[in-house]
Write a protein that holds these residues in place. Structure first.
Motif, short mmCIF file in Angstrom:
data_model
loop_
_atom_site.label_atom_id
_atom_site.label_comp_id
_atom_site.label_asym_id
_atom_site.label_seq_id
_atom_site.Cartn_x
_atom_site.Cartn_y
_atom_site.Cartn_z
N GLY B 95 36.01 129.19 -30.87
CA GLY B 95 37.22 129.47 -30.12
C GLY B 95 37.15 129.13 -28.65
N GLY B 96 36.21 128.28 -28.25
CA GLY B 96 36.11 127.88 -26.86
C GLY B 96 35.25 128.77 -26.01
N ALA B 97 34.81 129.92 -26.54
CA ALA B 97 33.93 130.79 -25.77
C ALA B 97 32.56 130.15 -25.66
CB ALA B 97 33.82 132.16 -26.45
N ASN B 98 31.85 130.42 -24.59
CA ASN B 98 30.54 129.79 -24.43
C ASN B 98 29.38 130.76 -24.55
OD1 ASN B 98 31.54 130.70 -21.87
ND2 ASN B 98 29.81 129.72 -20.89
N ASN B 99 29.62 131.91 -25.18
CA ASN B 99 28.49 132.78 -25.43
C ASN B 99 27.85 132.43 -26.78
OD1 ASN B 99 31.06 133.97 -26.38
ND2 ASN B 99 29.72 135.53 -27.28
#
Lengths: 118, 112
Positions: B95-99
Motif C-alpha cells: 500500500g505504499g508504506a515503507n515500513n
C-alpha cells in the motif's frame, strides 16, 4: 561513513524513572524507525517517521511511550514512567525514501540500547 | 499479521556445509529482504528480492522467492564460522508504506 548512532548502549534504571533513548540516523536518510526486540515477541516496530513526520505509531505499546524527531539528524524515544516489562533492546534504523513510498530501501540499524528496568 | 516466519528456528552445521533457511509470509508483497544479526549488534541488510524476481545471488548468498507459495529461501554456500548469526526475512507492508515486517529469525551456528 558513520552508521546509525544510538545512545546510550546500555541503560539500567529503576521502575518509575524516565528513560530517554537517542538516535542519530545516517545523513541523507529521510526515514527513521524505532524497534523493540525481546526473546518473547521478536522484533516489533514501534513507530516510524518520514521526513521527520510520524507516519505510523500503532506499535507504540501505550501512552507511557513517546517519540519525537525534531530534525532530520536526531530522534528520541521516551518512556515515562518505565516498568520492568519495558526491558528489551531498542533499535533505531534509518533508510532512504529514494524510489518513493513502497520501494522499501534497505534499513540501516544502530547497535541498539539494552534497557533494563529493575 | 504480515509478519514472516522463518524455518527452522535454529540450525547447526559444520563449516563448509551449505545452510538453507526458509521464510513464509501471509499477504502480497512488493519485495522481500533478508537481514543478519550478530549477537549484541543491530541487523545488517543482506539482500533484497523484488516480487517479479525468482532468484538473486550475492557472493555466497542465494535467495529464491515463490510468490505463489508466499515463501522465500536463503542459501548460504560453503559456510564459515563467521556466518554464525541470526537471519531474518522482512516483507514490506504494501500500500505504499515503507515500513517492514520482520520474521522471527533463524539462529545459525556454524561449527569450525
Amino acid at each position: 561513513d558513520a552508521g546509525v548512532i544510538q545512545s546510550p548502549r546500555h541503560e539500567v534504571t529503576e521502575m518509575g524513572q524516565e528513560v530517554t533513548l537517542r538516535c542519530k540516523p545516517i545523513s541523507g536518510h529521510n526515514s527513521l524507525f524505532w524497534y523493540r526486540q525481546t526473546m518473547m515477541r521478536g522484533l516489533e516496530l514501534l513507530i516510524y517517521f518520514n521526513n521527520n513526520v510520524p507516519i505510523d505509531d500503532s506499535g507504540m505499546p501505550e501512552d507511557r511511550f513517546s517519540a519525537k524527531m525534531p530534525n532530520a539528524s536526531f530522534s528520541t524515544l521516551k518512556i515515562q514512567p518505565s516498568e520492568p516489562r519495558d526491558s528489551a533492546v531498542y533499535f533505531c534504523a534509518s533508510s532512504s525514501l529514494m524510489g518513493g513510498r513502497g520501494s522499501n530501501q534497505p534499513q540501516h540499524f544502530g547497535d541498539g540500547t539494552r534497557l533494563s528496568i529493575l | 499479521s504480515q509478519q514472516g516466519e522463518e524455518d527452522p528456528q535454529a540450525l547447526s552445521i559444520q563449516e563448509g556445509e551449505n545452510a538453507t533457511m526458509n521464510c513464509s509470509y501471509k499477504t502480497s508483497i512488493n519485495n522481500l529482504q533478508w537481514y543478519r544479526q550478530n549477537s549484541g549488534r543491530g541487523l545488517v541488510h543482506l539482500i533484497l528480492i523484488r516480487s517479479n524476481e525468482r532468484e538473486k545471488h550475492s557472493g555466497r548468498l542465494r535467495v529464491t522467492l515463490d510468490t505463489s507459495k508466499k515463501s522465500s529461501s536463503l542459501l548460504i554456500t560453503a559456510s564459515r564460522a563467521a556466518d554464525t548469526a541470526s537471519y531474518f526475512c522482512a516483507t514490506d507492508a504494501g500500500g505504499g508504506a515503507n515500513n517492514l515486517f520482520f520474521g522471527t529469525g533463524t539462529r545459525l551456528t556454524v561449527i569450525p
